[in-house]
Design a protein around this motif. Structure first.
Motif, mmCIF file in Angstrom:
data_model
loop_
_atom_site.group_PDB
_atom_site.id
_atom_site.type_symbol
_atom_site.label_atom_id
_atom_site.label_comp_id
_atom_site.label_asym_id
_atom_site.label_seq_id
_atom_site.Cartn_x
_atom_site.Cartn_y
_atom_site.Cartn_z
ATOM 1 N N ILE A 138 0.810 -1.126 0.034
ATOM 2 C CA ILE A 138 0.174 0.049 -0.045
ATOM 3 C C ILE A 138 0.780 1.138 0.048
ATOM 4 N N ALA A 139 1.967 1.234 0.699
ATOM 5 C CA ALA A 139 2.729 2.432 1.021
ATOM 6 C C ALA A 139 3.601 2.635 -0.413
ATOM 7 N N ALA A 142 1.174 3.920 -2.943
ATOM 8 C CA ALA A 142 0.706 5.146 -2.668
ATOM 9 C C ALA A 142 1.875 6.185 -3.344
ATOM 10 N N ARG A 143 3.126 5.845 -3.019
ATOM 11 C CA ARG A 143 4.259 6.745 -3.609
ATOM 12 C C ARG A 143 4.080 6.745 -5.345
ATOM 13 N N PRO A 147 -4.272 3.831 -6.019
ATOM 14 C CA PRO A 147 -4.848 3.672 -4.823
ATOM 15 C C PRO A 147 -4.536 2.378 -4.226
ATOM 16 N N ASN A 148 -5.099 2.362 -2.892
ATOM 17 C CA ASN A 148 -4.812 1.024 -1.997
ATOM 18 C C ASN A 148 -5.550 -0.179 -2.769
#
Length: 155
Positions: A138-139, A142-143, A147-148
């Protein structure tokens, strides 16, 4: 943020509809996604295959007789991550459609997922390991502006 170097081989098997998958996976984007997922230099081969090849590999190496979305064959974790990531195009396309996600976004997620596996991350060992791996995915996504991928999952 300095990203690790990557040697990338991007391969596409011959199958009906391959052009759509090539369009979703420009080399520069695949390299960027993978470099964000790597913690050290990498030498990765990414191969996009049809259902027959995906099923054969999953059956022969994991003893599961179906095509799956991504297979990771990791050969070394240090000092360089060396691995093959095999993605089954029909499965990826079906999942993206079922989840209402753009094909490109689903590929980005699965490439990040596979790259984490190539570095020793595992979501099948315990619930805690699965949660840690998902949080890392997820991280990273996001970078990258995605989206998740787990946001719509029913728990």
């Amino acid at each position: 943020m300095t990203l690790p170097p990557l040697t990338l081989s991007l391969q596409f098997a011959r199958f009906d509809g391959v052009a759509e998958h090539r369009a979703a996976l420009p080399r520069h984007a695949v390299a960027r996604w993978l470099r964000h997922a790597l913690e050290r230099p990498g030498e990765l081969t990414v191969r996009i295959v049809d259902a027959d090849e995906g099923r054969t590999l999953n059956r022969d190496y994991r003893h599961k007789d179906y095509a799956t979305n991504v297979l990771t064959f990791d050969y070394a974790h240090e000092p360089v991550v060396v691995a093959d990531l095999v993605l089954c195009a029909p499965v990826v396309a079906r999942e993206a459609a079922e989840q209402g996600k753009p094909l490109r976004a689903h590929y980005a997620h699965l490439l990040v997922h596979g790259a984490l596996h190539a570095q020793g991350w595992d979501h099948e060992t315990s619930e805690a390991d699965a949660e840690a791996m998902e949080a890392r995915e997820i991280a990273i996504l996001a970078r990258l502006g995605f989206p998740n991928p787990y946001a719509d999952r029913v728990t």
